[in-house]
Scaffold this active site. Structure first.
Site, PDB file in Angstrom:
ATOM      1  N   HIS A  81      69.044  45.550  81.099  1.00 42.06           N
ATOM      2  CA  HIS A  81      68.447  46.538  82.006  1.00 42.06           C
ATOM      3  C   HIS A  81      68.875  47.968  81.608  1.00 42.06           C
ATOM      4  O   HIS A  81      69.487  48.685  82.396  1.00 42.06           O
ATOM      5  CB  HIS A  81      68.837  46.230  83.470  1.00 42.06           C
ATOM      6  N   ARG A 133      60.225  44.871  86.273  1.00 39.06           N
ATOM      7  CA  ARG A 133      61.222  44.118  87.034  1.00 39.06           C
ATOM      8  C   ARG A 133      61.054  42.653  86.672  1.00 39.06           C
ATOM      9  O   ARG A 133      59.922  42.193  86.439  1.00 39.06           O
ATOM     10  CB  ARG A 133      61.024  44.289  88.546  1.00 39.06           C
ATOM     11  N   GLU A 166      70.022  39.245  87.641  1.00 35.19           N
ATOM     12  CA  GLU A 166      70.784  40.165  86.781  1.00 35.19           C
ATOM     13  C   GLU A 166      72.197  40.285  87.326  1.00 35.19           C
ATOM     14  O   GLU A 166      72.349  40.374  88.561  1.00 35.19           O
ATOM     15  CB  GLU A 166      70.099  41.534  86.738  1.00 35.19           C
TER      16      GLU A 166
HETATM   17  P1  NAP Z   1      54.515  54.747  88.768  1.00 34.36           P
HETATM   18  O1  NAP Z   1      54.267  56.092  88.178  1.00 34.36           O
HETATM   19  O2  NAP Z   1      54.361  54.567  90.235  1.00 34.36           O
HETATM   20  O3  NAP Z   1      53.538  53.724  88.010  1.00 34.36           O
HETATM   21  C1  NAP Z   1      53.339  52.415  88.404  1.00 34.36           C
HETATM   22  C2  NAP Z   1      51.887  52.051  88.139  1.00 34.36           C
HETATM   23  O4  NAP Z   1      51.716  50.668  88.455  1.00 34.36           O
HETATM   24  C3  NAP Z   1      50.917  52.850  89.003  1.00 34.36           C
HETATM   25  O5  NAP Z   1      50.129  53.606  88.161  1.00 34.36           O
HETATM   26  C4  NAP Z   1      50.103  51.791  89.742  1.00 34.36           C
HETATM   27  O6  NAP Z   1      48.718  51.944  89.622  1.00 34.36           O
HETATM   28  C5  NAP Z   1      50.405  50.511  88.975  1.00 34.36           C
HETATM   29  N1  NAP Z   1      50.327  49.352  89.864  1.00 34.36           N
HETATM   30  C6  NAP Z   1      50.941  49.169  91.058  1.00 34.36           C
HETATM   31  N2  NAP Z   1      50.613  47.975  91.570  1.00 34.36           N
HETATM   32  C7  NAP Z   1      49.759  47.394  90.669  1.00 34.36           C
HETATM   33  C8  NAP Z   1      49.066  46.176  90.627  1.00 34.36           C
HETATM   34  N3  NAP Z   1      49.160  45.270  91.611  1.00 34.36           N
HETATM   35  N4  NAP Z   1      48.288  45.907  89.546  1.00 34.36           N
HETATM   36  C9  NAP Z   1      48.155  46.814  88.553  1.00 34.36           C
HETATM   37  N5  NAP Z   1      48.801  47.995  88.533  1.00 34.36           N
HETATM   38  C10 NAP Z   1      49.593  48.290  89.592  1.00 34.36           C
HETATM   39  O7  NAP Z   1      55.958  54.229  88.412  1.00 34.36           O
HETATM   40  P2  NAP Z   1      56.823  54.486  87.078  1.00 34.36           P
HETATM   41  O8  NAP Z   1      57.690  55.664  87.267  1.00 34.36           O
HETATM   42  O9  NAP Z   1      55.915  54.424  85.895  1.00 34.36           O
HETATM   43  O10 NAP Z   1      57.771  53.193  87.129  1.00 34.36           O
HETATM   44  C11 NAP Z   1      57.223  51.892  87.129  1.00 34.36           C
HETATM   45  C12 NAP Z   1      58.276  50.845  87.372  1.00 34.36           C
HETATM   46  O11 NAP Z   1      59.080  50.689  86.217  1.00 34.36           O
HETATM   47  C13 NAP Z   1      59.298  51.172  88.477  1.00 34.36           C
HETATM   48  O12 NAP Z   1      58.814  50.867  89.765  1.00 34.36           O
HETATM   49  C14 NAP Z   1      60.478  50.317  88.102  1.00 34.36           C
HETATM   50  O13 NAP Z   1      60.435  49.057  88.747  1.00 34.36           O
HETATM   51  C15 NAP Z   1      60.309  50.114  86.599  1.00 34.36           C
HETATM   52  N6  NAP Z   1      61.390  50.791  85.854  1.00 34.36           N
HETATM   53  C16 NAP Z   1      62.261  50.039  85.151  1.00 34.36           C
HETATM   54  C17 NAP Z   1      63.267  50.646  84.446  1.00 34.36           C
HETATM   55  C18 NAP Z   1      64.238  49.844  83.640  1.00 34.36           C
HETATM   56  O14 NAP Z   1      65.399  50.202  83.594  1.00 34.36           O
HETATM   57  N7  NAP Z   1      63.802  48.801  82.971  1.00 34.36           N
HETATM   58  C19 NAP Z   1      63.410  52.046  84.478  1.00 34.36           C
HETATM   59  C20 NAP Z   1      62.495  52.788  85.211  1.00 34.36           C
HETATM   60  C21 NAP Z   1      61.476  52.152  85.906  1.00 34.36           C
HETATM   61  P3  NAP Z   1      47.816  53.066  90.357  1.00 34.36           P
HETATM   62  O15 NAP Z   1      48.336  54.386  89.855  1.00 34.36           O
HETATM   63  O16 NAP Z   1      46.461  52.737  89.864  1.00 34.36           O
HETATM   64  O17 NAP Z   1      48.040  52.874  91.822  1.00 34.36           O
END
Ligand code: NAP
Length: 323
Positions: free
Chosen positions: A285, A237, A266
């Site tokens: 995005h 984000r 955005e």
């Molecule tokens: P996810 O499986 O929940 O993975 C997020 C990871 O971030 C988790 O493993 C978590 O660690 C880690 N995390 C959370 N807070 C943190 C911190 N303060 N410091 C270090 N690590 C931290 O989520 P995902 O499905 O991979 O998606 C991640 C994000 O990508 C979404 O929330 C979204 O905002 C973004 N996204 C963007 C797009 C786009 O169009 N560009 C598309 C999809 C997703 P732990 O497991 O150790 O708790």
């Protein structure tokens, strides 16, 4: 009597028909000038909402006393106040997993495009500058064999790690809230503090959710820790990065470049300094934006919504404490 839902994201004909068979659907086109007014008009009767990219603030929620579920067509839930929804007894669902691989593809596309200057040099060819063979002024940097630093080793982070390790022979470093032994075993990944990762990685990819603990995670100090030849890729984000500090670092060539899919505002303003920089690749995005994945996300959101409205636990419930 059928329950009523407000739809503010266009669905394929098949999914719309599936929805209409079970609930009464009011379509609101948020791209139209009267979109918000129409949404406000529809909220008082709504039992469910299905859409994305809308900040559902408390003023809007106050208009929807019958609301039972918000089915977001996204994995990120930073647009919602989860505690407020929980307090109101409204379920929030998201669409994890189905977009993981596509978003990781986007991350790698940005990484490669920035490292090899694909967008800049394709424009250069189109503008008729390719008159002789190239010299070092137009060279990029290698991706294969380099160090890939992943900040946020979740679903998308792991999909990036797999691409980096198996496809490009990269060494994977990662930082997350907790170490992930299974990722270390699968991809030879090494857990680091954020500072150590920033100092060692050739490519720093951000895949954390936006939250109080990640807003502004990468600021001037963190950019200062990166190697001058390193590239930052943000598919998380926009607000995870201090954009003003990033612009400064890119202008000063403090880091080599950035591949950015997400921005603080955005759509990105046409006069954003980011668009003046040849070491930036900016995409609108498009993390999950393929026909297949957007359809899968919409299907997932429809399944979540219909489950919630029929009294079952939705498969992807974000708000805690239901059923
Ligand atoms: P996810 O499986 O929940 O993975 C997020 C990871 O971030 C988790 O493993 C978590 O660690 C880690 N995390 C959370 N807070 C943190 C911190 N303060 N410091 C270090 N690590 C931290 O989520 P995902 O499905 O991979 O998606 C991640 C994000 O990508 C979404 O929330 C979204 O905002 C973004 N996204 C963007 C797009 C786009 O169009 N560009 C598309 C999809 C997703 P732990 O497991 O150790 O708790």
């Amino acid at each position: 009597m059928k329950k009523r839902i407000v739809l503010y994201k266009r669905l394929s004909e098949g999914l719309l028909a599936q929805l209409q068979a079970q609930v009464e659907v009011t379509w609101v086109d948020m791209a139209k000038p009267d979109g918000l007014a129409r949404l406000r008009d529809a909220l008082p009767g709504a039992h469910g909402l299905l859409g994305a990219s809308l900040r559902l603030d408390s003023a809007l929620l106050d208009l929807a006393p019958q609301l039972e579920v918000v089915a977001s067509v996204s994995v990120g839930v930073d647009n919602y106040d989860i505690n407020d929804l929980h307090r109101r007894g409204v379920m929030l669902t998201n669409t994890p997993d189905v977009l993981t691989e596509t978003t990781a593809d986007t991350g790698f596309a940005l990484l490669l495009a920035t490292a090899r200057r694909v967008v800049e040099l394709a424009g250069w060819v189109r503008d008729g500058h390719w008159q002789a063979s190239l010299g070092p002024a137009h060279f990029g940097t290698d991706v294969h064999g380099k160090r890939l630093g992943i900040v946020g080793m979740g679903r998308i982070g792991e999909a990036l790690a797999r691409r980096g390790a198996a496809g490009f022979g990269m060494q994977v470093l990662y930082h997350s809230q907790r170490p992930k032994p299974q990722v270390e075993a699968r991809y030879g990944a090494r857990y680091c503090t954020l500072d150590a990762l920033l100092g060692e990685a050739d490519y720093v990819c951000l895949t954390v959710p936006l939250s109080a603990s990640t807003e502004g995670l990468i600021g001037a100090r963190e950019l200062g820790l990166m190697k001058p030849e390193a590239i930052l890729v943000n598919i998380a984000r926009g607000r995870v990065v201090d954009e003003a500090a990033l612009i400064k670092a890119l202008r000063a060539r403090r880091i080599r470049g950035a591949g950015l899919d997400v921005f603080v505002q955005e759509p990105l303003a046409q006069d954003s300094p980011l668009l003046q920089l040849d070491n930036v690749v900016a995409t609108p995005h498009i993390g999950s934006a393929t026909h297949e994945t957007r359809e899968a996300m919409a299907r997932c959101a429809v399944d979540n919504l219909l489950a919630a409205l029929s009294g079952q636990r939705p498969p992807n419930l974000v708000t805690p404490g239901y059923i």
